[in-house]
Design a protein around this motif. Structure first.
Motif, PDB file in Angstrom:
ATOM      1  N   ASP A 243       0.834  -1.199   0.000  1.00 59.55           N
ATOM      2  CA  ASP A 243       0.000   0.000   0.000  1.00 59.55           C
ATOM      3  C   ASP A 243       0.870   1.251   0.000  1.00 59.55           C
ATOM      4  O   ASP A 243       0.621   2.211  -0.737  1.00 59.55           O
ATOM      5  CB  ASP A 243      -0.924   0.009   1.216  1.00 59.55           C
TER       6      ASP A 243
ATOM      7  N   ARG B 252      -0.429  -0.507   9.961  1.00 57.70           N
ATOM      8  CA  ARG B 252      -0.486   0.075   8.625  1.00 57.70           C
ATOM      9  C   ARG B 252      -0.170   1.563   8.681  1.00 57.70           C
ATOM     10  O   ARG B 252      -0.014   2.134   9.776  1.00 57.70           O
ATOM     11  CB  ARG B 252      -1.865  -0.153   7.997  1.00 57.70           C
TER      12      ARG B 252
ATOM     13  N   SER C 191      -7.425  -2.119  -1.880  1.00 56.59           N
ATOM     14  CA  SER C 191      -6.814  -0.803  -1.739  1.00 56.59           C
ATOM     15  C   SER C 191      -6.974  -0.037  -3.043  1.00 56.59           C
ATOM     16  O   SER C 191      -6.782  -0.587  -4.120  1.00 56.59           O
ATOM     17  CB  SER C 191      -5.325  -0.930  -1.407  1.00 56.59           C
TER      18      SER C 191
ATOM     19  N   LEU D 176      -4.288   7.074  -0.584  1.00 54.91           N
ATOM     20  CA  LEU D 176      -4.504   5.639  -0.391  1.00 54.91           C
ATOM     21  C   LEU D 176      -5.809   5.474   0.367  1.00 54.91           C
ATOM     22  O   LEU D 176      -6.001   6.044   1.439  1.00 54.91           O
ATOM     23  CB  LEU D 176      -3.354   5.031   0.417  1.00 54.91           C
TER      24      LEU D 176
ATOM     25  N   HIS E  85      -8.247   2.312   1.573  1.00 59.06           N
ATOM     26  CA  HIS E  85      -8.460   0.867   1.584  1.00 59.06           C
ATOM     27  C   HIS E  85      -9.640   0.478   2.471  1.00 59.06           C
ATOM     28  O   HIS E  85      -9.999   1.176   3.410  1.00 59.06           O
ATOM     29  CB  HIS E  85      -7.196   0.086   1.962  1.00 59.06           C
TER      30      HIS E  85
END
Length: 350
Positions: free
Chosen positions: A119, A172, A190, A254, A256
């Motif tokens: 990611d 994360r 993602s 990003l 997800h």
């Protein structure tokens, strides 16, 4: 020039603009929204005319609001949505159809820490201009708890129980809450997009905007769902999924999502210290009951649900088949060794 913005859960706003000497020389707002009284539309157009071509969403929104009277009623759209459509018209912001998305779904599973590292890698690659917008479905084997970037490790996870059950703990790069993930029992994907796609949207608006297609995909498999709060997707049977984001200033986003397909709730309550609250949030009180809103509501296998999601996204937006590049995988593995797999990162908030 023309810009469009579909308000999540609302209507389409379109703006036709002519630019003269750096200013909005003519502005015509249209759409399938509702607006009373009729003359409010001409006042909105007039308020935007003459504004600088590079005016921010905040400035354009303020201009629209200033043109509205207390009796004016906007249904299905907002002054902010008009401003976003203007920004798209003049090329300061982009829409879904301005991009072609790579869709990646590997048959080979990767360790949870590698997925978390990927990611970061794909976000960095997009921000650097080496990769375009990408949708990637995760596959993994090892069970894991993925905690948010700012969560306290000891407050969220029973490390002794995780060790006994052979469950990895990975932190994360995005915020949000902990996710209990078993292979075959969750659906995780993602989405990496340029910041221009969410230009002018608040964080809360961007969550619903980037997941609007997910609501449509769930409908395709028979689940009636909607956005709930900041970052949750819920159905009448309870919470289905949670989303998280990480942004690179001036670069990419990003976004997800992890969706409960068929969770072992008893195991989840052993590992997550807030498991009982999560169960209540997901619409079940008994730890012995499995949290399975997607499986029970669709009657489809996990693979069938993912295929339906893939098909819905491709039907809605311009897509091509994608793949991870060797250098991206190598970089992810390096990040596992130096960051995601280290005690220093995992316990950075003890």
């Amino acid at each position: 020039m023309r810009g469009e913005y579909k308000v999540p859960g609302g209507k389409l706003v379109a703006v036709d603009v002519e630019v003269t000497d750096g200013s909005l020389g003519r502005v015509a707002v249209s759409g399938d929204f509702f607006l009373e009284p009729d003359d409010a539309l001409s006042r909105i157009d007039a308020a935007l005319t003459g504004r600088p071509e590079d005016a921010s969403v905040a400035d354009l929104t303020a201009a629209v609001k200033a043109a509205l009277r207390p009796i004016d009623t906007l249904v299905g759209f907002t002054p902010e949505s008009v401003a976003v459509a203007v920004r798209r018209a003049v090329g300061r912001a982009t829409g879904w159809h301005d991009h072609t998305f790579e869709v990646i779904h590997e048959d080979v599973p990767r360790a949870p820490a590698v997925n978390a590292a990927l990611d970061q890698v794909l976000l960095e690659e997009l921000a650097a201009g080496r990769r375009g917008p990408t949708l990637r479905f995760w596959e993994w084997v090892e069970p894991a708890v993925i905690i948010g970037s700012f969560q306290s490790l000891r407050n969220e996870v029973d490390l002794e129980a995780a060790g006994e059950l052979g469950i990895d703990v990975v932190r994360r790069i995005s915020g949000g809450g902990a996710m209990f993930m078993e292979a075959g029992n969750c659906i995780t994907f993602s989405l990496v997009v340029p910041a221009s796609l969410v230009d002018g949207l608040t964080f809360e608006q961007s969550y619903a905007f980037l997941d609007d297609w997910v609501i449509g995909a769930l409908a395709d498999v028979g689940v009636r769902a909607s956005y709930s709060g900041l970052n949750d997707i819920a159905s009448p049977a309870g919470k289905i999924a949670g989303a998280a984001q990480k942004r690179v200033v001036g670069g990419g986003v990003l976004h997800h999502v992890t969706m409960a397909y068929d969770i072992d709730a008893e195991k989840m309550t052993r590992v997550l210290r807030v498991g009982r609250e999560k169960l209540s949030d997901k619409g079940t009180r008994s730890a012995a009951k499995r949290v399975d809103p997607v499986r029970s509501q669709t009657g489809r296998s996990r693979a069938e649900v993912i295929a339906a999601f893939d098909a819905h996204f491709r039907a809605r937006y311009g897509c091509v088949d994608g793949a991870l590049r060797p250098e991206e995988v190598a970089r992810a593995e390096e990040l596992v060794a130096t960051k995601f797999g280290t005690p220093e990162w995992t316990a950075r908030v003890p």
